[in-house]
Motif scaffolding. Structure first.
Motif, mmCIF file in Angstrom:
data_model
loop_
_atom_site.group_PDB
_atom_site.id
_atom_site.type_symbol
_atom_site.label_atom_id
_atom_site.label_comp_id
_atom_site.label_asym_id
_atom_site.label_seq_id
_atom_site.Cartn_x
_atom_site.Cartn_y
_atom_site.Cartn_z
ATOM 1 N N TYR A 12 -4.871 7.144 2.401
ATOM 2 C CA TYR A 12 -4.342 7.949 1.296
ATOM 3 C C TYR A 12 -4.814 9.394 1.402
ATOM 4 O O TYR A 12 -4.056 10.330 1.124
ATOM 5 N N TRP A 69 0.831 -1.199 0.000
ATOM 6 C CA TRP A 69 0.000 0.000 0.000
ATOM 7 C C TRP A 69 0.869 1.253 0.000
ATOM 8 O O TRP A 69 0.598 2.208 -0.739
ATOM 9 N N TRP A 82 -9.652 2.261 -4.582
ATOM 10 C CA TRP A 82 -8.850 1.163 -4.041
ATOM 11 C C TRP A 82 -9.692 -0.100 -4.018
ATOM 12 O O TRP A 82 -10.853 -0.087 -3.597
ATOM 13 N N HIS A 129 -7.876 1.943 3.087
ATOM 14 C CA HIS A 129 -6.871 2.387 2.116
ATOM 15 C C HIS A 129 -7.156 3.808 1.648
ATOM 16 O O HIS A 129 -6.246 4.635 1.551
#
Length: 228
Positions: A111, A34, A53, A107
């Motif tokens: 981010y 990741w 994602w 995720h």
């Protein structure tokens, strides 16, 4: 100590300005995978709102499904360097733990925070910020689950194979992150730990990972029977 694991690599659809960028993670709980994908997205200045994602396991029906190396997110025909995108050490530590949570949106959340940190370097100090508060909530749940797994995994000896086996459901995919803890504690034993998400085996020299098994299989027979 040698470590053997099945290959993990993310694939990212080519970054065309204005279009969504879909990143498929072959190991959705793998921090290195990741982080590499996230750094490349940041290097390409990819807005979080454009990034989708997804977990290859959910898409293709296998935890380690798919082939191919990481397709670097591209801008102006050249692949940006992930090494050129640093972030605070505290965020990297937090991300590694949060990625072990089952939350499907982790995720994207991570981010988004990584993206904001470039513009708000003190963001992680803002406990009332919704994104930061959510990250810390997920982190607390993972740390509680990790504590329980370390405390309550119980091995039973399998004399015919000279190995100790254990099945445990930590509630989150923690085995990859915690396997080395058990190597350190039980280095002189040969053992296998099975969780719903993955399994880990230690033969005294090598740590290897494989598929998991549900509790019914463990209760009905031996959850490690198919792993020999």
């Amino acid at each position: 100590m040698a470590v053997v694991r099945q290959g993990c690599a993310a694939t990212a659809r080519e970054d065309v300005p204005g279009r969504p960028v879909r990143v498929t993670l072959r190991c959705a709980f793998d921090a290195a995978e990741w982080q590499d994908a996230a750094r490349r997205l940041l290097a390409a200045d990819t807005d979080p709102a454009r990034v989708e994602w997804q977990d290859a396991a959910a898409v293709q029906g296998s935890l380690f499904a798919g082939n191919g190396a990481l397709a670097q997110t591209q801008a102006a025909g050249s692949a940006p360097s992930a090494d050129a995108v640093p972030w605070p050490t505290s965020f990297g530590t937090l991300a590694r733990r949060v990625l072990c949570h089952r939350e499907p949106g982790r995720h994207a959340l991570l981010y988004r925070v990584a993206w904001r940190l470039r513009r708000e370097p003190r963001l992680l100090d803002l406990a009332a910020d919704p994104d930061v508060a959510r990250l810390h909530a997920l982190d607390r749940e993972v740390r509680r689950a990790a504590h329980k797994m370390k405390a309550f995994v119980r091995f039973r000896e399998r004399p015919d194979a000279d190995v100790y086996v254990a099945w445990f459901d930590p509630g989150h995919p923690l085995l990859h992150a915690l396997a080395r803890f058990f190597v350190g504690r039980f280095a002189s034993l040969r053992w296998i730990i099975v969780t719903p998400d993955a399994s880990a085996s230690w033969d005294g020299e090598r740590l290897a990972f494989g598929p998991g098994a549900p509790r019914p299989a463990a209760a009905a027979a031996d959850p490690c029977e198919d792993l020999w």
